[in-house]
Design an enzyme around this catalytic site. Structure first.
Site, PDB file in Angstrom:
ATOM      1  CE  LYS A  75       5.948  -8.462 -10.129  1.00 52.71           C
ATOM      2  NZ  LYS A  75       4.875  -8.322  -9.125  1.00 52.71           N
ATOM      3  CB  SER A  94       5.284  -7.441 -14.673  1.00 50.76           C
ATOM      4  OG  SER A  94       6.144  -6.657 -15.460  1.00 50.76           O
ATOM      5  CB  ILE A 151      -0.992  -0.007   1.188  1.00 50.95           C
ATOM      6  CG1 ILE A 151      -2.057   1.083   0.991  1.00 50.95           C
ATOM      7  CG2 ILE A 151      -0.254   0.174   2.528  1.00 50.95           C
ATOM      8  CD1 ILE A 151      -3.252   0.967   1.876  1.00 50.95           C
ATOM      9  CD  GLN A 171      13.634  -5.427  -6.421  1.00 49.32           C
ATOM     10  OE1 GLN A 171      13.371  -4.223  -6.573  1.00 49.32           O
ATOM     11  NE2 GLN A 171      14.129  -6.163  -7.401  1.00 49.32           N
ATOM     12  CE1 TYR A 223       9.269  -6.814 -10.638  1.00 49.70           C
ATOM     13  CE2 TYR A 223       9.150  -6.803 -13.036  1.00 49.70           C
ATOM     14  CZ  TYR A 223       8.581  -6.533 -11.810  1.00 49.70           C
ATOM     15  OH  TYR A 223       7.317  -5.989 -11.752  1.00 49.70           O
ATOM     16  CD  GLU A 249      10.981  -6.164 -17.496  1.00 50.48           C
ATOM     17  OE1 GLU A 249      11.157  -5.201 -18.264  1.00 50.48           O
ATOM     18  OE2 GLU A 249      11.821  -7.067 -17.342  1.00 50.48           O
TER      19      GLU A 249
HETATM   20  P1  NAP Z   1       6.486   0.069  -5.800  1.00 52.50           P
HETATM   21  O1  NAP Z   1       6.114   1.529  -5.851  1.00 52.50           O
HETATM   22  O2  NAP Z   1       7.899  -0.321  -5.884  1.00 52.50           O
HETATM   23  O3  NAP Z   1       5.872  -0.514  -4.422  1.00 52.50           O
HETATM   24  C1  NAP Z   1       6.245  -1.778  -3.939  1.00 52.50           C
HETATM   25  C2  NAP Z   1       5.550  -2.023  -2.602  1.00 52.50           C
HETATM   26  O4  NAP Z   1       5.909  -3.329  -2.129  1.00 52.50           O
HETATM   27  C3  NAP Z   1       5.939  -1.024  -1.497  1.00 52.50           C
HETATM   28  O5  NAP Z   1       4.789  -0.714  -0.752  1.00 52.50           O
HETATM   29  C4  NAP Z   1       6.906  -1.846  -0.652  1.00 52.50           C
HETATM   30  O6  NAP Z   1       6.956  -1.450   0.707  1.00 52.50           O
HETATM   31  C5  NAP Z   1       6.272  -3.230  -0.760  1.00 52.50           C
HETATM   32  N1  NAP Z   1       7.183  -4.323  -0.416  1.00 52.50           N
HETATM   33  C6  NAP Z   1       8.371  -4.609  -1.003  1.00 52.50           C
HETATM   34  N2  NAP Z   1       8.913  -5.709  -0.444  1.00 52.50           N
HETATM   35  C7  NAP Z   1       8.056  -6.115   0.521  1.00 52.50           C
HETATM   36  C8  NAP Z   1       8.059  -7.186   1.458  1.00 52.50           C
HETATM   37  N3  NAP Z   1       9.072  -8.068   1.536  1.00 52.50           N
HETATM   38  N4  NAP Z   1       7.005  -7.317   2.300  1.00 52.50           N
HETATM   39  C9  NAP Z   1       5.984  -6.437   2.261  1.00 52.50           C
HETATM   40  N5  NAP Z   1       5.928  -5.392   1.403  1.00 52.50           N
HETATM   41  C10 NAP Z   1       6.955  -5.239   0.547  1.00 52.50           C
HETATM   42  O7  NAP Z   1       5.702  -0.729  -6.940  1.00 52.50           O
HETATM   43  P2  NAP Z   1       4.427  -0.287  -7.847  1.00 52.50           P
HETATM   44  O8  NAP Z   1       4.916   0.442  -9.043  1.00 52.50           O
HETATM   45  O9  NAP Z   1       3.383   0.302  -6.978  1.00 52.50           O
HETATM   46  O10 NAP Z   1       3.958  -1.718  -8.378  1.00 52.50           O
HETATM   47  C11 NAP Z   1       3.037  -2.514  -7.641  1.00 52.50           C
HETATM   48  C12 NAP Z   1       3.157  -3.958  -8.087  1.00 52.50           C
HETATM   49  O11 NAP Z   1       2.858  -4.066  -9.475  1.00 52.50           O
HETATM   50  C13 NAP Z   1       4.543  -4.591  -7.918  1.00 52.50           C
HETATM   51  O12 NAP Z   1       4.351  -5.962  -7.617  1.00 52.50           O
HETATM   52  C14 NAP Z   1       5.164  -4.434  -9.286  1.00 52.50           C
HETATM   53  O13 NAP Z   1       6.171  -5.398  -9.483  1.00 52.50           O
HETATM   54  C15 NAP Z   1       3.958  -4.656 -10.162  1.00 52.50           C
HETATM   55  N6  NAP Z   1       3.972  -4.025 -11.473  1.00 52.50           N
HETATM   56  C16 NAP Z   1       4.232  -2.698 -11.585  1.00 52.50           C
HETATM   57  C17 NAP Z   1       4.186  -2.096 -12.829  1.00 52.50           C
HETATM   58  C18 NAP Z   1       4.459  -0.621 -13.006  1.00 52.50           C
HETATM   59  O14 NAP Z   1       4.703  -0.201 -14.145  1.00 52.50           O
HETATM   60  N7  NAP Z   1       4.378   0.172 -11.945  1.00 52.50           N
HETATM   61  C19 NAP Z   1       3.861  -2.869 -13.972  1.00 52.50           C
HETATM   62  C20 NAP Z   1       3.579  -4.223 -13.807  1.00 52.50           C
HETATM   63  C21 NAP Z   1       3.629  -4.795 -12.559  1.00 52.50           C
HETATM   64  P3  NAP Z   1       8.028  -0.373   1.287  1.00 52.50           P
HETATM   65  O15 NAP Z   1       7.362   0.973   1.121  1.00 52.50           O
HETATM   66  O16 NAP Z   1       8.148  -0.807   2.693  1.00 52.50           O
HETATM   67  O17 NAP Z   1       9.278  -0.517   0.476  1.00 52.50           O
HETATM   68  N1  GDD Z   2      15.346   3.016 -14.641  1.00 54.79           N
HETATM   69  C1  GDD Z   2      16.010   3.507 -15.714  1.00 54.79           C
HETATM   70  N2  GDD Z   2      16.976   4.450 -15.517  1.00 54.79           N
HETATM   71  N3  GDD Z   2      15.711   3.028 -16.927  1.00 54.79           N
HETATM   72  C2  GDD Z   2      16.376   3.551 -17.997  1.00 54.79           C
HETATM   73  C3  GDD Z   2      17.350   4.533 -17.861  1.00 54.79           C
HETATM   74  C4  GDD Z   2      17.670   5.000 -16.556  1.00 54.79           C
HETATM   75  O1  GDD Z   2      18.542   5.859 -16.370  1.00 54.79           O
HETATM   76  N4  GDD Z   2      17.825   4.838 -19.102  1.00 54.79           N
HETATM   77  C5  GDD Z   2      17.167   4.077 -19.971  1.00 54.79           C
HETATM   78  N5  GDD Z   2      16.284   3.285 -19.303  1.00 54.79           N
HETATM   79  C6  GDD Z   2      15.417   2.271 -19.914  1.00 54.79           C
HETATM   80  C7  GDD Z   2      15.578   0.878 -19.323  1.00 54.79           C
HETATM   81  O2  GDD Z   2      16.740   0.234 -19.872  1.00 54.79           O
HETATM   82  C8  GDD Z   2      14.261   0.251 -19.750  1.00 54.79           C
HETATM   83  O3  GDD Z   2      14.365  -0.256 -21.069  1.00 54.79           O
HETATM   84  C9  GDD Z   2      13.276   1.421 -19.767  1.00 54.79           C
HETATM   85  O4  GDD Z   2      14.074   2.609 -19.672  1.00 54.79           O
HETATM   86  C10 GDD Z   2      12.257   1.405 -18.637  1.00 54.79           C
HETATM   87  O5  GDD Z   2      12.945   1.231 -17.420  1.00 54.79           O
HETATM   88  P1  GDD Z   2      12.172   1.399 -16.004  1.00 54.79           P
HETATM   89  O6  GDD Z   2      11.450   2.686 -15.951  1.00 54.79           O
HETATM   90  O7  GDD Z   2      13.177   1.111 -14.937  1.00 54.79           O
HETATM   91  O8  GDD Z   2      11.024   0.280 -16.058  1.00 54.79           O
HETATM   92  P2  GDD Z   2      11.051  -1.265 -16.506  1.00 54.79           P
HETATM   93  O9  GDD Z   2      10.365  -1.338 -17.836  1.00 54.79           O
HETATM   94  O10 GDD Z   2      12.390  -1.870 -16.386  1.00 54.79           O
HETATM   95  O11 GDD Z   2      10.140  -1.934 -15.376  1.00 54.79           O
HETATM   96  C11 GDD Z   2       8.918  -1.315 -14.950  1.00 54.79           C
HETATM   97  O12 GDD Z   2       7.848  -1.789 -15.714  1.00 54.79           O
HETATM   98  C12 GDD Z   2       7.564  -3.195 -15.549  1.00 54.79           C
HETATM   99  C13 GDD Z   2       6.395  -3.509 -16.472  1.00 54.79           C
HETATM  100  O13 GDD Z   2       6.866  -3.782 -17.761  1.00 54.79           O
HETATM  101  C14 GDD Z   2       8.761  -1.618 -13.459  1.00 54.79           C
HETATM  102  O14 GDD Z   2       7.690  -0.853 -12.951  1.00 54.79           O
HETATM  103  C15 GDD Z   2       8.440  -3.068 -13.215  1.00 54.79           C
HETATM  104  O15 GDD Z   2       8.122  -3.278 -11.831  1.00 54.79           O
HETATM  105  C16 GDD Z   2       7.244  -3.440 -14.098  1.00 54.79           C
HETATM  106  O16 GDD Z   2       6.863  -4.783 -13.893  1.00 54.79           O
END
Ligand code: NAP
Ligand code: GDD
Length: 319
Positions: free
Chosen positions: A152, A124, A10, A82, A148, A126
């Site tokens: 997933k 995801s 959350i 994570q 990661y 990913e």
């Molecule tokens: P986020 O901002 O990184 O939040 C992750 C959450 O997980 C935080 O509340 C964190 O708590 C908690 N957490 C991490 N390790 C934990 C543990 N061992 N026990 C309990 N809580 C833990 O991620 P988000 O962007 O909101 O994404 C939410 C979910 O969707 C994740 O599973 C992510 O992998 C997935 N997802 C995200 C995206 C995206 O683009 N955002 C896309 C596809 C899937 P703390 O605050 O304590 O660190």
């Molecule tokens: N983080 C980051 N930092 N990414 C960079 C950078 C940089 O300086 N420069 C280029 N990139 C490129 C990465 O190589 C990647 O191809 C793209 O930007 C997106 O990176 P992120 O924003 O870190 O996201 P992600 O696609 O690796 O992962 C996110 O999306 C997933 C869904 O497809 C995360 O939110 C994952 O938790 C989520 O599942």
């Protein structure tokens, strides 16, 4: 009788928006939080008096069982993980413990406490990794390209297996990248919006990035959490891709963000090979036809609107 929901994760980006949606729907909302020496409630500060909290950690099975017993939820949204891809190479075992096996721990706790609880798994795009087809849909084979992504894929299949083995209501939402002003600062969209705001305000001059050629399907997080809720309201549990269907490169992201504040990105952006990943996901673009047709879900914010919203928010925060 209001429904009760428990959100793991959350304090994260999605957890904060999902809590808002559920509160609007009249739910009793519980959030599972990890004990820390400093609280990480920044994203949910405005909700603190409307949400109840229970401590728990994905590594600790008894704490998950206790959280379920205490909250007594009708629905569990499993968002905790994570979630940062680069960290999954430096901490691959921890990523597997949290992001993969953590899902089994939560599912087992649900099965034992109340198998009628509806469960959402945060899967995801990913998982598609080195994509086998474009655009990607629910039937596209997985080929993850990071620890990661592998974790997933495990989380996805264990959720499907608990549905098929035990008849539990488990939905796996295969969400493509979704962003917002609440996005963590290390993810590329927020790194760019924060960097552009700092350069515009004269606080720095340079933004250092990795691979500018990678392409992502970027949507707005507040839109995507509505899809999570819709999945758990359906008659049957299923898996859904959630995406905008439009892909952009990191370079296009940079051009759009710098251009919005009247700057030329070439004057400020540097690249550093240290930020290149051991394996890259080159192209993601999702086909969300199933979510549109079966859930009535639609995105409301496009790429340009999202980038502008994030830059505006960082300019305001840093001013
Ligand atoms: P986020 O901002 O990184 O939040 C992750 C959450 O997980 C935080 O509340 C964190 O708590 C908690 N957490 C991490 N390790 C934990 C543990 N061992 N026990 C309990 N809580 C833990 O991620 P988000 O962007 O909101 O994404 C939410 C979910 O969707 C994740 O599973 C992510 O992998 C997935 N997802 C995200 C995206 C995206 O683009 N955002 C896309 C596809 C899937 P703390 O605050 O304590 O660190
Ligand atoms: N983080 C980051 N930092 N990414 C960079 C950078 C940089 O300086 N420069 C280029 N990139 C490129 C990465 O190589 C990647 O191809 C793209 O930007 C997106 O990176 P992120 O924003 O870190 O996201 P992600 O696609 O690796 O992962 C996110 O999306 C997933 C869904 O497809 C995360 O939110 C994952 O938790 C989520 O599942």
């Amino acid at each position: 009788m209001p429904k009760t929901a428990l959100i793991t994760g959350i304090t994260g980006q999605d957890g904060s928006y999902l809590a808002e949606v559920l509160l609007e729907q009249g739910y009793d909302v519980w959030g599972m939080v990890r004990r820390a020496s400093t609280e990480s409630y920044e994203r949910i500060e405005h909700l603190r008096d409307r949400v109840r909290f229970v401590q728990g950690d994905l590594l600790d099975q008894p704490s998950l069982t206790s959280a379920l017993l205490q909250a007594g939820p009708d629905e569990v949204y499993g968002l905790a993980a994570q979630s940062f891809v680069p960290t999954s190479w430096s901490q691959p075992v921890l990523t597997a413990e949290f992001t993969a096996v953590g899902v089994t721990r939560l599912l087992e706790a649900i099965r034992q406490v109340n198998p009628a609880i509806r469960f959402y798994q945060a899967s995801s795009s990913e998982m598609f990794g080195k994509v086998r087809e474009t655009p990607q849909n629910e039937l596209t084979p997985f080929h993850p390209r990071s620890p990661y992504g592998v974790a997933k894929a495990y989380g996805h299949y264990i959720s499907v297996n608990y549905r098929e083995s035990y008849g539990m209501f488990c939905c796996s939402g295969i969400l493509f990248n979704h962003e917002s002003p609440r996005r963590g600062l290390e993810f590329v969209t927020r790194k760019v919006s924060d960097g552009v705001a700092r350069i515009k305000l004269g606080m720095t001059d340079t933004l250092t990035l990795g691979n500018l050629d990678a392409r992502r399907d970027w949507g707005y997080a507040a839109d995507y959490v509505r899809a999570m809720w819709l999945m758990l309201q359906a008659d049957t549990a299923d898996d859904y891709v959630v995406a905008t269907g439009v892909t952009h490169s990191v370079q296009e992201l940079v051009e759009t963000a710098f251009g919005y504040v009247g700057l030329d990105w070439r004057d400020h952006v540097r690249t550093d090979p240290a930020l290149i990943r051991p394996a890259e996901v080159d192209l993601l673009v999702g086909d969300a036809s199933k979510a549109h047709g079966e859930l009535g879900w639609e995105a409301t914010v496009d790429f340009t609107g999202l980038v502008q919203m994030m830059v505006d928010a960082d300019l305001e925060r840093l001013s």
